[in-house]
Write a protein that holds these residues in place. Structure first.
Motif, PDB file in Angstrom:
ATOM      1  N   GLU A 151      27.720  -9.289  33.240  1.00  0.00           N
ATOM      2  CA  GLU A 151      27.591 -10.702  32.902  1.00  0.00           C
ATOM      3  C   GLU A 151      26.384 -11.347  33.590  1.00  0.00           C
ATOM      4  N   ASP A 152      25.977 -12.486  33.059  1.00  0.00           N
ATOM      5  CA  ASP A 152      24.815 -13.212  33.579  1.00  0.00           C
ATOM      6  C   ASP A 152      25.020 -13.597  35.042  1.00  0.00           C
ATOM      7  N   GLY A 153      23.982 -13.436  35.842  1.00  0.00           N
ATOM      8  CA  GLY A 153      23.965 -13.957  37.202  1.00  0.00           C
ATOM      9  C   GLY A 153      25.022 -13.386  38.122  1.00  0.00           C
TER      10      GLY A 153
ATOM     11  N   GLU B  18      16.530  -7.728  31.339  1.00  0.00           N
ATOM     12  CA  GLU B  18      17.939  -7.450  31.648  1.00  0.00           C
ATOM     13  C   GLU B  18      18.201  -7.590  33.141  1.00  0.00           C
TER      14      GLU B  18
ATOM     15  N   ARG C 139      18.398 -11.184  33.984  1.00  0.00           N
ATOM     16  CA  ARG C 139      19.608 -11.803  33.426  1.00  0.00           C
ATOM     17  C   ARG C 139      20.822 -11.579  34.317  1.00  0.00           C
ATOM     18  N   VAL C 140      20.985 -10.353  34.822  1.00  0.00           N
ATOM     19  CA  VAL C 140      22.201 -10.043  35.582  1.00  0.00           C
ATOM     20  C   VAL C 140      22.093 -10.451  37.051  1.00  0.00           C
TER      21      VAL C 140
END
Length: 274
Positions: free
Chosen positions: A110-112, A135, A138-139
């Motif tokens: 998931e994001d962050g 990517e 993003r994570v």
């Protein structure tokens, strides 16, 4: 295995090759692992994503390291090879760790979420550096880092290692091996320049204990050797034996036991999210 994975990597690291890989490949130096921990600015417990986690060699080293063993909250391993993941789940026993299918540009995280994204002995296989960087960003949490780490035999410090590398590199078949440095294009991609600070690089020189069996097994664990026909593999082994018998630049640790110095380097690159 995902179609985003290089064809030779799919075959050379496929089911049936992974036990040898796990047994033959070296672990990671404690000082390099400590350096990664010092680069992470977040406070524990830390969320770690390891992409291209393979059989868990780096994961096990991280979990055992004094700076890391109590700092990890959760580690999510991402690995496209089913055979690699199978060995990973058998060799990494920690309730904080899970393994899933995924690739450099499709982790399923998931994001962050992550304080650290780490890629050990794998990023040279990345097919699209710009997408991978997107990517990673993003994570990662704000100010999170990516750590790229590789171990490589040091051909400059012993003639026999140079001869060994020359012999096995004949079979690379145009694959994007780490030594070629193609992965360095990552740091000039539009997404990297936009999303990350300039990379920080470190190199450590050291020696590992080597034996004839270690050298031969490690050579056979290379993806491009693993895919060779049996007669060609046998020729590689014979030629390695001849190199070791010449002993050019070979330094004994314990000659009676057949143990000698195996020169290595560890390369570590840290990239911090803007």
């Amino acid at each position: 295995m995902s179609q985003n994975v290089h064809a030779l990597a799919q075959q050379g690291f496929g089911t049936g090759t992974n036990e040898l890989y796990d047994r033959a490949r070296p672990s990671y130096q404690a000082n390099a692992l400590a350096h990664i921990r010092q680069a992470v600015r977040s406070q524990p417990p830390l969320n770690v994503v390891e992409i291209g986690a393979g059989t868990g060699i780096f994961t096990r080293a991280l979990l055992a390291h004094p700076d890391w063993k109590d700092a990890i909250g959760e580690l999510r391993a991402v690995e496209p090879s089913e055979g690699m993941r199978d060995v990973f789940t058998k060799t990494v026993a920690d309730p904080r760790v899970s393994a899933r299918e995924g690739t450099f540009d499709a982790t399923g995280i998931e994001d962050g979420w992550a304080d650290l994204v780490v890629i050990a002995q794998a990023f040279h296989w990345c097919p699209d550096y710009d997408k991978a960087v997107q990517e990673f960003a993003r994570v990662l949490k704000p100010d999170g880092i990516v750590a790229f780490i590789w171990n490589l035999e040091d051909r400059q410090r012993a003639a026999w290692v140079a001869q060994l590398r020359d012999r096995i590199e004949q079979h690379e078949s145009g694959t994007p091996q780490f030594r070629l440095g193609l992965w360095r294009a990552t740091f000039t991609t539009p997404s990297y320049v936009k999303l990350f600070e300039p990379q920080e690089e470190n190199v450590w020189d050291y020696v590992l204990p080597g034996t004839r069996d270690i050298v031969v097994s490690r050579a056979n664990s290379k993806s491009y050797i693993a895919v060779l026909a049996p007669d060609l593999k046998e020729k590689v082994d014979t030629d390695i034996d001849a190199i070791l018998q010449r002993k050019e630049g070979l330094k004994w640790i314990d000659e009676a036991q057949g143990i000698f110095e195996y020169p290595y380097q560890t390369f570590l690159i840290i990239s911090r999210k803007k």
